[in-house]
Design a protein around this motif. Structure first.
Motif, PDB file in Angstrom:
ATOM      1  N   UNK A 433      90.932  47.028  30.562  1.00 52.98           N
ATOM      2  CA  UNK A 433      90.821  48.333  31.216  1.00 52.98           C
ATOM      3  C   UNK A 433      92.170  48.759  31.791  1.00 52.98           C
ATOM      4  N   UNK A 434      92.883  47.819  32.410  1.00 53.47           N
ATOM      5  CA  UNK A 434      94.194  48.124  32.991  1.00 53.47           C
ATOM      6  C   UNK A 434      95.158  48.585  31.897  1.00 53.47           C
ATOM      7  N   UNK A 435      95.172  47.888  30.794  1.00 52.58           N
ATOM      8  CA  UNK A 435      96.078  48.245  29.694  1.00 52.58           C
ATOM      9  C   UNK A 435      95.759  49.644  29.169  1.00 52.58           C
ATOM     10  N   UNK A 436      94.475  49.951  29.017  1.00 50.80           N
ATOM     11  CA  UNK A 436      94.065  51.268  28.526  1.00 50.80           C
ATOM     12  C   UNK A 436      94.503  52.365  29.494  1.00 50.80           C
ATOM     13  N   UNK A 437      94.235  52.168  30.770  1.00 47.61           N
ATOM     14  CA  UNK A 437      94.560  53.188  31.753  1.00 47.61           C
ATOM     15  C   UNK A 437      96.061  53.399  31.877  1.00 47.61           C
ATOM     16  N   UNK A 438      96.811  52.331  31.874  1.00 48.92           N
ATOM     17  CA  UNK A 438      98.265  52.466  31.968  1.00 48.92           C
ATOM     18  C   UNK A 438      98.832  53.297  30.828  1.00 48.92           C
ATOM     19  N   UNK A 439      98.234  53.193  29.674  1.00 47.61           N
ATOM     20  CA  UNK A 439      98.751  53.921  28.516  1.00 47.61           C
ATOM     21  C   UNK A 439      98.290  55.373  28.468  1.00 47.61           C
ATOM     22  N   UNK A 440      97.178  55.690  29.140  1.00 46.49           N
ATOM     23  CA  UNK A 440      96.601  57.028  28.963  1.00 46.49           C
ATOM     24  C   UNK A 440      96.568  57.901  30.209  1.00 46.49           C
ATOM     25  N   UNK A 441      96.704  57.328  31.405  1.00 45.58           N
ATOM     26  CA  UNK A 441      96.653  58.154  32.613  1.00 45.58           C
ATOM     27  C   UNK A 441      97.816  59.121  32.666  1.00 45.58           C
ATOM     28  N   UNK A 442      97.529  60.307  33.233  1.00 41.64           N
ATOM     29  CA  UNK A 442      98.581  61.298  33.389  1.00 41.64           C
ATOM     30  C   UNK A 442      98.420  61.990  34.732  1.00 41.64           C
ATOM     31  N   UNK A 443      99.452  62.668  35.221  1.00 37.88           N
ATOM     32  CA  UNK A 443      99.381  63.315  36.543  1.00 37.88           C
ATOM     33  C   UNK A 443      98.152  64.212  36.679  1.00 37.88           C
ATOM     34  N   UNK A 444      97.503  64.118  37.840  1.00 36.58           N
ATOM     35  CA  UNK A 444      96.322  64.929  38.106  1.00 36.58           C
ATOM     36  C   UNK A 444      95.013  64.238  37.815  1.00 36.58           C
ATOM     37  N   UNK A 445      95.050  63.104  37.106  1.00 35.15           N
ATOM     38  CA  UNK A 445      93.823  62.373  36.800  1.00 35.15           C
ATOM     39  C   UNK A 445      93.259  61.707  38.064  1.00 35.15           C
ATOM     40  N   UNK A 446      91.920  61.575  38.095  1.00 35.08           N
ATOM     41  CA  UNK A 446      91.231  60.861  39.176  1.00 35.08           C
ATOM     42  C   UNK A 446      90.474  59.701  38.548  1.00 35.08           C
ATOM     43  N   UNK A 447      90.697  58.485  39.073  1.00 34.31           N
ATOM     44  CA  UNK A 447      90.096  57.276  38.500  1.00 34.31           C
ATOM     45  C   UNK A 447      89.178  56.621  39.531  1.00 34.31           C
ATOM     46  N   UNK A 448      87.896  56.529  39.208  1.00 31.82           N
ATOM     47  CA  UNK A 448      86.934  55.802  40.029  1.00 31.82           C
ATOM     48  C   UNK A 448      86.749  54.411  39.459  1.00 31.82           C
ATOM     49  N   UNK A 449      86.834  53.389  40.324  1.00 28.13           N
ATOM     50  CA  UNK A 449      86.607  52.005  39.909  1.00 28.13           C
ATOM     51  C   UNK A 449      85.429  51.458  40.708  1.00 28.13           C
ATOM     52  N   UNK A 450      84.357  51.038  40.008  1.00 27.14           N
ATOM     53  CA  UNK A 450      83.164  50.592  40.737  1.00 27.14           C
ATOM     54  C   UNK A 450      82.365  49.591  39.918  1.00 27.14           C
ATOM     55  N   UNK A 451      81.904  48.539  40.601  1.00 29.89           N
ATOM     56  CA  UNK A 451      81.036  47.519  40.003  1.00 29.89           C
ATOM     57  C   UNK A 451      80.545  46.627  41.126  1.00 29.89           C
ATOM     58  N   UNK A 452      79.644  45.723  40.818  1.00 29.11           N
ATOM     59  CA  UNK A 452      79.221  44.738  41.801  1.00 29.11           C
ATOM     60  C   UNK A 452      80.386  43.817  42.135  1.00 29.11           C
ATOM     61  N   UNK A 453      80.342  43.266  43.332  1.00 27.98           N
ATOM     62  CA  UNK A 453      81.462  42.472  43.839  1.00 27.98           C
ATOM     63  C   UNK A 453      81.782  41.304  42.922  1.00 27.98           C
ATOM     64  N   UNK A 454      80.772  40.719  42.319  1.00 24.38           N
ATOM     65  CA  UNK A 454      80.982  39.544  41.484  1.00 24.38           C
ATOM     66  C   UNK A 454      81.837  39.834  40.251  1.00 24.38           C
ATOM     67  N   UNK A 455      81.939  41.087  39.859  1.00 22.98           N
ATOM     68  CA  UNK A 455      82.709  41.459  38.681  1.00 22.98           C
ATOM     69  C   UNK A 455      84.207  41.396  38.961  1.00 22.98           C
ATOM     70  N   UNK A 456      84.605  41.625  40.207  1.00 24.38           N
ATOM     71  CA  UNK A 456      86.022  41.585  40.567  1.00 24.38           C
ATOM     72  C   UNK A 456      86.812  42.751  40.015  1.00 24.38           C
ATOM     73  N   UNK A 457      86.163  43.906  39.891  1.00 23.15           N
ATOM     74  CA  UNK A 457      86.822  45.047  39.259  1.00 23.15           C
ATOM     75  C   UNK A 457      87.869  45.703  40.167  1.00 23.15           C
ATOM     76  N   UNK A 458      87.902  45.286  41.445  1.00 25.30           N
ATOM     77  CA  UNK A 458      88.939  45.836  42.331  1.00 25.30           C
ATOM     78  C   UNK A 458      90.337  45.550  41.775  1.00 25.30           C
ATOM     79  N   UNK A 459      90.434  44.541  40.930  1.00 24.70           N
ATOM     80  CA  UNK A 459      91.733  44.221  40.323  1.00 24.70           C
ATOM     81  C   UNK A 459      92.299  45.424  39.577  1.00 24.70           C
ATOM     82  N   UNK A 460      91.430  46.190  38.932  1.00 21.64           N
ATOM     83  CA  UNK A 460      91.889  47.361  38.183  1.00 21.64           C
ATOM     84  C   UNK A 460      92.558  48.353  39.120  1.00 21.64           C
ATOM     85  N   UNK A 461      91.878  48.666  40.222  1.00 18.04           N
ATOM     86  CA  UNK A 461      92.437  49.622  41.175  1.00 18.04           C
ATOM     87  C   UNK A 461      93.740  49.113  41.771  1.00 18.04           C
ATOM     88  N   UNK A 462      93.757  47.844  42.156  1.00 19.43           N
ATOM     89  CA  UNK A 462      94.948  47.293  42.789  1.00 19.43           C
ATOM     90  C   UNK A 462      96.119  47.252  41.825  1.00 19.43           C
TER      91      UNK A 462
END
Length: 476
Positions: A433-462
């Motif tokens: 997910x990080x690799x995809x977002x880094x390649x495609x995000x552009x100014x003005x985009x809003x990214x929501x990151x959400x999952x259960x705590x056990x998934x550890x998806x906060x890594x994407x946001x950080x």
């Protein structure tokens, strides 16, 4: 903690003192379960964990200044030995709360507990010294540890109560008997453990049952917009105060709307007047949280104008809950990765859609990076499918479903609902997910990151923030 001698503590917890040269030594520091957090004249509670035994760190705790160790066996340093450390911790909390003279406010619900607790704390600390649950420290260990941080000056103790089954909240309420109890909602969170919403309501309603009678000052603050919560009025002897958008709610919101940036604005109406509120938090779901907080503050004597001002100035105290950060390149990251259930997932998606509706540079897009919602039992796949479909209905620009089977159902639900092609994508893990977002995000985009705590998806946001440099955090 209020000052207690080691001999007093031993008596409270029915423990035996070992290697204690001065039973009259006072414990004035905090009670902790991590030896690295020991403070002078504190108490270290040694728990036997799955991988670590706290008793092995007793020497370190005493060297760091602990007056003694609360332990299940002698440890060669000053210790109060008990049969059950968890039960002893609870008994100590019960004794301390009984001596405080503070108003105990407890709250529970399937979603929004921590955000609402943070709001209540920020309101009540304007009235008098207030202690509240840090983060989601809401179980049979975290709750007494929070209560034990209160001292002689504490006037309000705000405690979040979680439950993994029937009887849990009843037990927590026995440890720290509340005078005011708020039940926020009954949703699908942990439905896999409970079996049904009715069973969840049975467990959450234990808080209403635990309150003192109205003649003794008991107040049950109940959500008028949730039928299962409203029905809890029949299970309590306390006076009932309803909050919500229903016309008969005692504390209600009128003219609810969202600002261009997705922050709720409404008129707060109470039995003593009304005033305008614009929250710094994101998403319409925070209106209900704010009303619950307002109802508690009103019961404790705060004027409506002060409540409205305090709500409008309050931020999010706990991390990774709709934590909004704008990067220097104009990309906005919404880290809501602490936990997820169907109700909170829907609320977060609606907030994302509202934020994406604001004027943004270069026609920014909305991205929903979503992972597994845990503990949903037999409803799991259907709930993930429904969330994927909702993303389409809300016109979210891009859905990135992260993980295994449940994520595939998120992706499939979106594609079946909207016949999406590349707008929805399934990736195997956070790094993809990080690799995809880094390649495609552009100014003005809003990214929501959400999952259960056990998934550890906060890594994407950080990672997204670390890679671009953090900007200003809003709504905190």
């Amino acid at each position: 903690m209020i000052a207690l001698t080691l001999s007093e503590i031993a008596s409270i917890v029915s423990g035996q003192m070992f290697d204690i040269p001065d039973p009259g030594r006072q414990v004035t520091g905090p009670v902790v379960i991590d030896s690295r957090e020991v403070r002078p004249d504190g108490l270290f509670a040694a728990f036997q964990g799955e991988h670590v035994d706290g008793h092995d760190y007793a020497q370190r705790a005493v060297e760091a200044g602990a007056a003694a160790v609360l332990a299940a066996r002698p440890v060669g340093v000053p210790a109060i030995v008990v049969e059950d450390v968890e039960a002893a911790l609870g008994a100590l909390a019960r004794a301390v709360v009984g001596r405080l003279g503070a108003t105990v406010v407890a709250l529970t619900g399937s979603a929004g507990k921590t955000s609402t607790k943070d709001l209540i704390a920020q309101l009540l600390q304007r009235l008098a010294p207030t202690v509240w649950t840090p983060g989601s420290f809401n179980n049979e260990i975290g709750l007494p540890l929070t209560a034990l941080t209160a001292d002689e000056g504490t006037r309000h103790l705000v405690l979040e109560m979680g439950a993994r089954g029937v009887g849990h909240i009843r037990y927590l309420a026995e440890l720290t008997p509340p005078r005011i109890g708020a039940v926020l909602n009954v949703g699908a969170a942990h439905i896999g453990e409970f079996g049904s919403r009715e069973q969840i309501a049975l467990a959450k309603g234990e808080l209403a049952e635990a309150l003192p009678a109205a003649a003794e000052g008991g107040v049950a603050v109940l959500n008028a917009d949730d039928p299962l919560v409203r029905a809890m009025s029949s299970r309590t002897k306390a006076r009932t105060v309803l909050f919500g958008e229903a016309e008969d709610a005692d504390v209600r919101a009128e003219d609810v709307r969202l600002t261009e940036t997705g922050q709720p604005s409404f008129t707060l109406r109470t039995p003593t007047g009304c005033s305008g509120v614009t929250l710094r938090l994101y998403g319409e779901h925070h209106v209900s949280n704010a009303l619950a907080a307002a109802a508690v503050a009103h019961e404790l004597g705060m004027p409506v104008d002060e409540i409205a001002q305090a709500l409008s100035e309050a931020g999010q105290l706990s991390r990774w809950r709709m934590e909004v950060t704008e990067r220097s390149d104009g990309v906005t990251v919404v880290n809501d990765a602490y936990n997820a259930n169907p109700d909170s997932m829907r609320a977060a998606l609606r907030a994302l859609a509202a934020m994406g509706g604001a004027p943004r540079a270069n026609g920014g897009r909305t991205w929903a990076v979503l992972g597994r919602m845990a503990e949903l039992g037999e409803e799991s796949l259907a709930e993930h499918d429904a969330v994927g479909r909702l993303a389409v209905r809300l016109n979210v620009s891009k859905l990135v479903a992260v993980g295994g089977l449940e994520a595939r159902w998120l992706d499939m639900g979106a594609k079946n609902e909207g016949s999406w092609g590349e707008e929805s994508v399934h990736v195997s893990d956070a790094q993809a997910a990080i690799d995809l977002l880094r390649s495609e995000l552009r100014p003005g985009d809003v990214v929501l990151v959400k999952a259960s705590r056990s998934v550890g998806l906060e890594r994407v946001a950080l990672e997204l923030l670390d890679s671009a440099g953090e900007g200003e955090v809003a709504g905190r």
